[in-house]
Design an enzyme around this catalytic site. Structure first.
Site, PDB file in Angstrom:
ATOM      1  N   CYS A 155       0.815  -1.288   0.109  1.00 23.77           N
ATOM      2  CA  CYS A 155      -0.075   0.058  -0.001  1.00 23.77           C
ATOM      3  C   CYS A 155       0.923   1.181   0.054  1.00 23.77           C
ATOM      4  O   CYS A 155       1.872   1.375   0.759  1.00 23.77           O
ATOM      5  CB  CYS A 155      -0.955  -0.017   1.441  1.00 23.77           C
ATOM      6  SG  CYS A 155      -2.296   1.281   1.161  1.00 23.77           S
ATOM      7  N   ARG A 204     -13.088   0.408  -4.090  1.00 23.56           N
ATOM      8  CA  ARG A 204     -12.655   0.682  -2.636  1.00 23.56           C
ATOM      9  C   ARG A 204     -11.767   2.256  -2.419  1.00 23.56           C
ATOM     10  O   ARG A 204     -11.759   2.530  -1.106  1.00 23.56           O
ATOM     11  CB  ARG A 204     -11.733  -0.545  -2.563  1.00 23.56           C
ATOM     12  CG  ARG A 204     -11.161  -0.769  -1.062  1.00 23.56           C
ATOM     13  CD  ARG A 204     -10.107  -1.908  -1.258  1.00 23.56           C
ATOM     14  NE  ARG A 204      -9.992  -2.349   0.327  1.00 23.56           N
ATOM     15  CZ  ARG A 204      -9.057  -1.779   1.049  1.00 23.56           C
ATOM     16  NH1 ARG A 204      -8.175  -0.787   0.678  1.00 23.56           N
ATOM     17  NH2 ARG A 204      -8.893  -2.084   2.271  1.00 23.56           N
TER      18      ARG A 204
END
Length: 514
Positions: free
Chosen positions: A327, A425
């Site tokens: 991430c 998302r």
């Protein structure tokens, strides 16, 4: 003796800092602190590591697999539930594909089969072969009228029809008749029925009423799985618990309806920033429309974010923003929070509201999981640690002589190009220019996830033993009371705590006798 032991547990000398003191200043992550040891008067095997995933679901092993398209599909979800955790099926796919995955998980281990496949006695063997191929079952009941709850006449199994040449032969000519079958009378407890199956040589155990009508059915396959995996996470019917991810757009209501129809137990609302009007409205809709479904909301990293989702009706909270190994949210968007601080602060608020929380991201080893659970999290969600295991989706490939698998973040351009749900998302599915919040890479083959989870379980037990508490519930209680102490770690201390001063070494995490 017990009183003396209790006295040994009480920390009378202030040597270390409390969690409140530790997280008062700069943002910290797991490697920035260490837990100080306590007093031991019990074995590691006695430690209870179970944790609450939602208000109604408790996991024997507090581990959840992440809803990523390179981590959790039906094989991973089965393994996680069998081992005592739970898997969250990703939603970067069609509704139909996700529904099939849920059905696969729910059918893998049955308790009582309430509607067993049944046929009337005049059914030709050709029909039995077709049913077996379509349903993947090896035993079919024969009842008076073909009703699943009709009067039992017999059972037809693979061995009964393998060598029959005339496929028009009725099953009544080849079936094992009722008088030669082992049956049990209702009512009977599932554990008793499984025990009968284990002691018999038969593959199936019909449960009948006083009129010899079928009530339900048990299978040897399920009895073996119950024996081999005694701590599986099960629903009230004895089937594996299954969780599934969903986004929170209006069109996702169709996905939720389809998932509810096939028996999903938990919905995990999948968003990198969960504190949105979309998620709040979606939680309220799910809880009013499907009150039996548990909802895990998130992701959040502040108490205010958690408050809004709990007020809306969330049954669990997922903590983490930009801390996963794949991430890049924090560096690209300058938004997030160091994971240690996020877990402590949010978990503290969730505990005050009686809502369990799950730490998601930044967990690289067992010690990190232990720290997350010790500072307030009830469960830990794993992505990177499970990547490269046999049960993850995708094929292995070789590069430079090393066996690898692909692992990617759901915010990577590769994941967002694979399916629209990944973009949802990150609230960017319809954007002309998509900003990546994750990367894609390769990881080394790690073998079976089942062995990895067993290793994590043993590691957590030994961690709790060193801390001096018999459960992680007790650790959290003592942590909030200031009786579990911590120490900050300088960069030099972090280096000291790892392997050092060796010319070369091989790091093996565990030796499995499985």
């Amino acid at each position: 003796m017990a009183t003396n032991n209790a006295n040994y547990r009480i920390k009378t000398i202030k040597d270390g800092c409390t969690a409140e003191e530790l997280f008062r200043g700069d943002g910290l992550t797991y490697n920035d602190f260490i837990i100080l040891p306590g007093f031991i008067d019990f074995g590691a095997a006695d430690v209870n590591i179970s944790g609450q995933f939602t208000k109604r679901i408790r996991l024997h092993i507090p581990i959840v697999s992440s809803p990523m398209d390179t981590i959790t599909e039906n094989e991973m979800a089965k393994t996680m539930a069998l081992m005592g955790g739970v898997g969250v099926l990703h939603n970067n796919c069609t509704v139909e594909r996700q529904v099939e995955m849920v059905k696969s998980v729910k059918a893998y281990r049955n308790g009582f089969i309430s509607k067993p496949k049944s046929v009337p006695p005049n059914t030709p063997i050709s029909n039995i072969i077709r049913i077996k191929e379509e349903k993947g079952i090896s035993g079919i009941l024969v009842t008076e009228n073909g009703d699943p709850h009709g009067k039992l006449l017999g059972i037809v199994c693979t061995k009964d029809i393998d060598y029959v040449k005339n496929k028009d032969t009725p099953v009544s000519a080849v079936m094992t008749r009722r008088e030669k079958m082992t049956v049990e009378r209702a009512p009977i407890q599932l554990e008793e029925a499984m025990d009968v199956l284990n002691r018999s040589r038969y593959g199936y155990l019909p449960i009948v009423n006083e009129n010899d009508e079928v009530v339900n059915l048990c299978s040897r396959r399920d009895a073996v799985r119950a024996r081999d995996y005694p701590h599986s996470t099960l629903d009230k019917s004895g089937r594996l618990i299954c969780a599934a991810a969903t986004s929170t757009r209006p069109e996702d209501k169709r996905r939720v309806a389809a998932l509810a129809d096939v028996g999903v137990d938990v919905l995990v609302l999948d968003s990198s920033q969960g504190n949105t009007i979309y998620q709040i409205a979606f939680i309220k809709w799910v809880k009013s429309t499907y009150p039996h479904l548990e909802v895990v909301a998130g992701n959040v990293v502040t108490q205010d974010q958690a408050k809004n989702l709990i007020d809306a009706g969330a049954d669990g909270i997922r903590i983490g923003m930009g801390s996963g190994s794949i991430c890049i949210t924090q560096e690209v968007l300058a938004c997030g929070r160091p994971q240690g601080t996020a877990v402590y602060k949010v978990a503290q608020y969730c505990a005050s509201r009686g809502v369990p929380c799950t730490a998601d991201g930044g967990l690289r080893q067992v010690g990190d999981i232990c720290k997350a659970l010790a500072i307030g999290a009830n469960c830990a969600m794993l992505g990177g640690m499970l990547s490269g295991t046999t049960e993850t989706p995708g094929e292995y490939f070789f590069k430079g002589g090393v066996r690898l698998k692909v692992y990617r973040g759901m915010g990577s351009l590769e994941a967002m190009s694979q399916g629209k749900e990944s973009g949802k998302r990150y609230l960017s599915e319809n954007e002309a220019v998509q900003v990546a919040q994750g990367v894609s890479g390769n990881v080394v083959d790690k073998g079976s996830a089942a062995k990895l989870i067993a290793y994590v379980s043993k590691g957590l037990q030994q961690s709790a033993q060193d801390i001096g508490e018999i459960s992680f519930d007790a650790i959290r209680e003592k942590m909030y009371a200031g009786q579990v102490l911590f120490s900050r770690r300088s960069p030099t201390a972090q280096g000291e705590g790892g392997v050092h001063s060796l010319h070369s070494y091989e790091k093996k995490l565990f030796a499995a006798k499985m």
